[in-house]
Design a protein around this motif. Structure first.
Motif, PDB file in Angstrom:
ATOM      1  N   LEU A  93      33.906  26.062 -26.521  1.00 15.21           N
ATOM      2  CA  LEU A  93      33.589  26.426 -25.144  1.00 15.21           C
ATOM      3  C   LEU A  93      33.020  25.301 -24.433  1.00 15.21           C
ATOM      4  O   LEU A  93      32.764  25.335 -23.256  1.00 15.21           O
ATOM      5  N   ASP A  94      32.777  23.888 -25.013  1.00 16.53           N
ATOM      6  CA  ASP A  94      32.163  22.843 -24.355  1.00 16.53           C
ATOM      7  C   ASP A  94      30.789  23.287 -23.917  1.00 16.53           C
ATOM      8  O   ASP A  94      30.148  22.595 -23.077  1.00 16.53           O
ATOM      9  N   LEU A  95      30.330  24.410 -24.378  1.00 12.52           N
ATOM     10  CA  LEU A  95      28.754  24.654 -24.164  1.00 12.52           C
ATOM     11  C   LEU A  95      27.786  23.984 -25.073  1.00 12.52           C
ATOM     12  O   LEU A  95      26.476  23.911 -24.427  1.00 12.52           O
ATOM     13  N   VAL A  96      28.026  23.405 -26.004  1.00 10.61           N
ATOM     14  CA  VAL A  96      27.305  22.718 -26.843  1.00 10.61           C
ATOM     15  C   VAL A  96      27.872  21.387 -27.190  1.00 10.61           C
ATOM     16  O   VAL A  96      29.393  21.321 -27.642  1.00 10.61           O
ATOM     17  N   LYS A  97      27.359  20.361 -27.214  1.00  8.43           N
ATOM     18  CA  LYS A  97      28.103  19.136 -27.248  1.00  8.43           C
ATOM     19  C   LYS A  97      27.765  18.524 -28.758  1.00  8.43           C
ATOM     20  O   LYS A  97      28.866  17.573 -29.230  1.00  8.43           O
ATOM     21  N   ALA A  98      26.777  18.710 -29.413  1.00  8.47           N
ATOM     22  CA  ALA A  98      26.799  18.150 -30.785  1.00  8.47           C
ATOM     23  C   ALA A  98      25.646  19.209 -31.538  1.00  8.47           C
ATOM     24  O   ALA A  98      24.925  20.034 -30.959  1.00  8.47           O
ATOM     25  N   VAL A  99      25.691  18.704 -32.840  1.00  7.83           N
ATOM     26  CA  VAL A  99      24.479  19.935 -33.802  1.00  7.83           C
ATOM     27  C   VAL A  99      23.830  18.556 -34.782  1.00  7.83           C
ATOM     28  O   VAL A  99      24.449  17.954 -35.308  1.00  7.83           O
ATOM     29  N   ILE A 100      22.686  18.706 -34.603  1.00  5.13           N
ATOM     30  CA  ILE A 100      21.913  17.939 -35.215  1.00  5.13           C
ATOM     31  C   ILE A 100      21.480  18.850 -36.669  1.00  5.13           C
ATOM     32  O   ILE A 100      20.939  19.776 -36.109  1.00  5.13           O
ATOM     33  N   THR A 101      21.778  18.529 -37.823  1.00  4.32           N
ATOM     34  CA  THR A 101      21.461  19.433 -38.806  1.00  4.32           C
ATOM     35  C   THR A 101      20.591  18.854 -40.058  1.00  4.32           C
ATOM     36  O   THR A 101      20.821  17.642 -40.171  1.00  4.32           O
ATOM     37  N   GLN A 102      19.694  19.605 -40.395  1.00  4.23           N
ATOM     38  CA  GLN A 102      18.807  19.018 -41.553  1.00  4.23           C
ATOM     39  C   GLN A 102      19.655  19.562 -42.858  1.00  4.23           C
ATOM     40  O   GLN A 102      19.301  19.271 -44.190  1.00  4.23           O
ATOM     41  N   ASN A 103      20.471  20.468 -42.823  1.00  8.28           N
ATOM     42  CA  ASN A 103      21.300  21.159 -43.854  1.00  8.28           C
ATOM     43  C   ASN A 103      22.327  20.009 -44.386  1.00  8.28           C
ATOM     44  O   ASN A 103      23.054  19.278 -43.701  1.00  8.28           O
ATOM     45  N   ILE A 104      22.408  20.191 -45.702  1.00 15.81           N
ATOM     46  CA  ILE A 104      23.424  19.015 -46.626  1.00 15.81           C
ATOM     47  C   ILE A 104      24.502  20.084 -47.191  1.00 15.81           C
ATOM     48  O   ILE A 104      25.237  19.572 -47.886  1.00 15.81           O
ATOM     49  N   ASP A 105      24.829  21.150 -46.671  1.00 16.51           N
ATOM     50  CA  ASP A 105      25.591  22.311 -47.024  1.00 16.51           C
ATOM     51  C   ASP A 105      26.998  22.154 -46.592  1.00 16.51           C
ATOM     52  O   ASP A 105      27.931  22.782 -47.123  1.00 16.51           O
ATOM     53  N   ASN A 106      27.386  21.304 -45.473  1.00 13.97           N
ATOM     54  CA  ASN A 106      28.484  21.262 -44.802  1.00 13.97           C
ATOM     55  C   ASN A 106      29.273  22.418 -44.173  1.00 13.97           C
ATOM     56  O   ASN A 106      30.303  22.423 -43.690  1.00 13.97           O
ATOM     57  N   SER A 113      32.509  23.193 -36.466  1.00 13.62           N
ATOM     58  CA  SER A 113      31.865  22.246 -35.632  1.00 13.62           C
ATOM     59  C   SER A 113      32.356  20.800 -35.814  1.00 13.62           C
ATOM     60  O   SER A 113      32.576  20.514 -36.858  1.00 13.62           O
ATOM     61  N   LYS A 114      32.443  20.335 -34.709  1.00 16.74           N
ATOM     62  CA  LYS A 114      33.182  18.860 -34.628  1.00 16.74           C
ATOM     63  C   LYS A 114      32.050  17.750 -34.680  1.00 16.74           C
ATOM     64  O   LYS A 114      32.094  16.802 -35.449  1.00 16.74           O
ATOM     65  N   THR A 115      31.051  17.771 -33.788  1.00 19.38           N
ATOM     66  CA  THR A 115      30.118  16.739 -33.879  1.00 19.38           C
ATOM     67  C   THR A 115      28.632  17.145 -34.371  1.00 19.38           C
ATOM     68  O   THR A 115      28.222  18.128 -33.912  1.00 19.38           O
ATOM     69  N   VAL A 116      28.680  17.029 -35.747  1.00 15.62           N
ATOM     70  CA  VAL A 116      27.579  17.201 -36.437  1.00 15.62           C
ATOM     71  C   VAL A 116      26.875  15.924 -37.140  1.00 15.62           C
ATOM     72  O   VAL A 116      27.645  15.100 -37.856  1.00 15.62           O
ATOM     73  N   TYR A 117      25.528  15.646 -36.715  1.00 19.24           N
ATOM     74  CA  TYR A 117      24.914  14.715 -37.449  1.00 19.24           C
ATOM     75  C   TYR A 117      24.118  15.379 -38.423  1.00 19.24           C
ATOM     76  O   TYR A 117      22.872  15.967 -38.206  1.00 19.24           O
ATOM     77  N   PRO A 168      19.744   8.597 -43.188  1.00 16.67           N
ATOM     78  CA  PRO A 168      20.911   8.035 -42.743  1.00 16.67           C
ATOM     79  C   PRO A 168      20.903   7.459 -41.529  1.00 16.67           C
ATOM     80  O   PRO A 168      20.661   8.056 -40.405  1.00 16.67           O
ATOM     81  N   GLU A 169      21.245   5.924 -41.501  1.00 21.28           N
ATOM     82  CA  GLU A 169      21.152   5.294 -40.138  1.00 21.28           C
ATOM     83  C   GLU A 169      21.734   5.989 -38.944  1.00 21.28           C
ATOM     84  O   GLU A 169      21.260   6.035 -37.828  1.00 21.28           O
ATOM     85  N   TYR A 170      23.082   6.158 -39.131  1.00 19.01           N
ATOM     86  CA  TYR A 170      24.069   6.772 -38.075  1.00 19.01           C
ATOM     87  C   TYR A 170      23.423   7.921 -37.681  1.00 19.01           C
ATOM     88  O   TYR A 170      23.330   8.221 -36.275  1.00 19.01           O
ATOM     89  N   ALA A 171      23.036   8.936 -38.512  1.00 24.43           N
ATOM     90  CA  ALA A 171      22.650  10.256 -38.179  1.00 24.43           C
ATOM     91  C   ALA A 171      21.430  10.079 -37.310  1.00 24.43           C
ATOM     92  O   ALA A 171      21.170  10.850 -36.363  1.00 24.43           O
ATOM     93  N   TYR A 172      20.487   9.407 -37.721  1.00 25.45           N
ATOM     94  CA  TYR A 172      19.231   8.975 -37.164  1.00 25.45           C
ATOM     95  C   TYR A 172      19.409   8.418 -35.794  1.00 25.45           C
ATOM     96  O   TYR A 172      18.842   9.055 -34.400  1.00 25.45           O
ATOM     97  N   LYS A 173      20.223   7.327 -35.565  1.00 24.11           N
ATOM     98  CA  LYS A 173      20.584   6.806 -34.281  1.00 24.11           C
ATOM     99  C   LYS A 173      21.196   7.837 -33.288  1.00 24.11           C
ATOM    100  O   LYS A 173      20.680   8.054 -32.142  1.00 24.11           O
ATOM    101  N   LYS A 174      22.174   8.444 -33.809  1.00 28.36           N
ATOM    102  CA  LYS A 174      22.634   9.510 -33.041  1.00 28.36           C
ATOM    103  C   LYS A 174      21.716  10.747 -32.407  1.00 28.36           C
ATOM    104  O   LYS A 174      21.930  11.338 -31.381  1.00 28.36           O
ATOM    105  N   SER A 175      20.802  11.317 -33.319  1.00 25.21           N
ATOM    106  CA  SER A 175      20.024  12.323 -33.288  1.00 25.21           C
ATOM    107  C   SER A 175      18.920  11.670 -31.986  1.00 25.21           C
ATOM    108  O   SER A 175      18.675  12.385 -31.188  1.00 25.21           O
TER     109      SER A 175
END
Ligand code: ZN
Length: 249
Positions: A93-106, A113-117, A168-175
């Motif tokens: 619905l374009d109301l959430v732009k990204a998800v930062i997750t500590q979970n490793i379960d996919n 969810s499309k944008t997951v760090y 992980p560098e990418y996830a950290y930078k994006k977060s």
């Protein structure tokens, strides 16, 4: 269930230009994935030392036997739950732009969810630390332990972080970027005990981001960074929140 401050959270999200989800173990427990910490946590049953990098390389077979049991037999059959789907729907619905997750379960990705760090990496991928070849985990790949790289014969490591490893560098930078881009953070099922992941909401708050927190009990976030605390388990609250949002759009 009735949440007195639900409307406040709904208005924050509907008036927000960039809401970022931030999730922890509490969103996956109802998919049958036990948390690591706490009374019923996996570290009460298993020795966390098996996820020590030095131990892993000196004793790959011992380490892999437990890793397989925890992450690929136990976690392997887990499916996303209604909280994962609700968050994915808010993204659609374009109301959430990204998800930062500590979970490793996919499970966020499996729910759509499309944008997951992935702040701690992902258990679905194995990586060769020598030649960097990545493998999608399969029963066949981990039938004989420890699994080895077909190119260089090095023991494969799950692509989530072990103790003592860097984020992980990418996830950290994006977060970090999210703490600047967002105007609302929606924390779900994270108690703020794991450093440095727990610093992300604090950084967001320092940048003026409003914080909504969904947790069954108060956490380290509640009295330090949270603006709106929605008390309840992830599924109950996320269903109620998404329904209330959808009734207003
Ligand atoms: Zn290799």
């Amino acid at each position: 269930m009735h949440l007195d401050n639900l409307e406040e959270a709904v208005d924050l999200i509907l008036n927000s230009k960039h809401t970022t989800g931030y999730t922890g173990a509490g969103v996956s427990v109802e998919s049958g994935i036990p948390p690591f910490r706490g009374k019923d946590g996996l570290w009460n049953k298993y020795d966390p030392g098996i996820l020590d990098l030095d131990y892993f390389y000196s004793n790959p077979l011992d380490s892999w036997q437990v890793i397989k049991e925890i992450f690929y037999e136990f976690f392997g059959s887990a499916k996303p739950n209604k909280a994962h789907y609700a968050l994915a729907e808010l993204e659609k619905l374009d109301l959430v732009k990204a998800v930062i997750t500590q979970n490793i379960d996919n499970l966020h990705q499996e729910a759509g969810s499309k944008t997951v760090y992935e702040f701690h990496g992902n258990s679905r991928t194995l990586i060769c630390q020598k030649c960097n070849k990545k493998y999608e985990v399969s029963e066949q790949l981990i039938e004989t332990l420890p699994p080895r790289c077909e190119k260089c014969d090095t023991v494969l490591k799950p692509d989530f972080i072990f103790f003592g490893e860097m984020i992980p560098e990418y996830a950290y930078k994006k977060s970090i970027e999210e703490t600047k881009k967002a105007d609302v953070f929606l924390i779900i099922g994270s108690t703020g005990e794991v450093v440095p992941a727990s610093m992300i909401p604090s950084m967001a708050r320092e940048n003026g981001v409003k914080i909504i927190e969904v947790n069954p009990n108060t956490s380290l976030f509640t009295y330090s960074v949270t603006d709106v605390f929605l008390q309840g388990n992830a599924i109950e609250v996320m269903l109620e929140l998404t329904e209330a949002i959808k009734s207003k759009i």
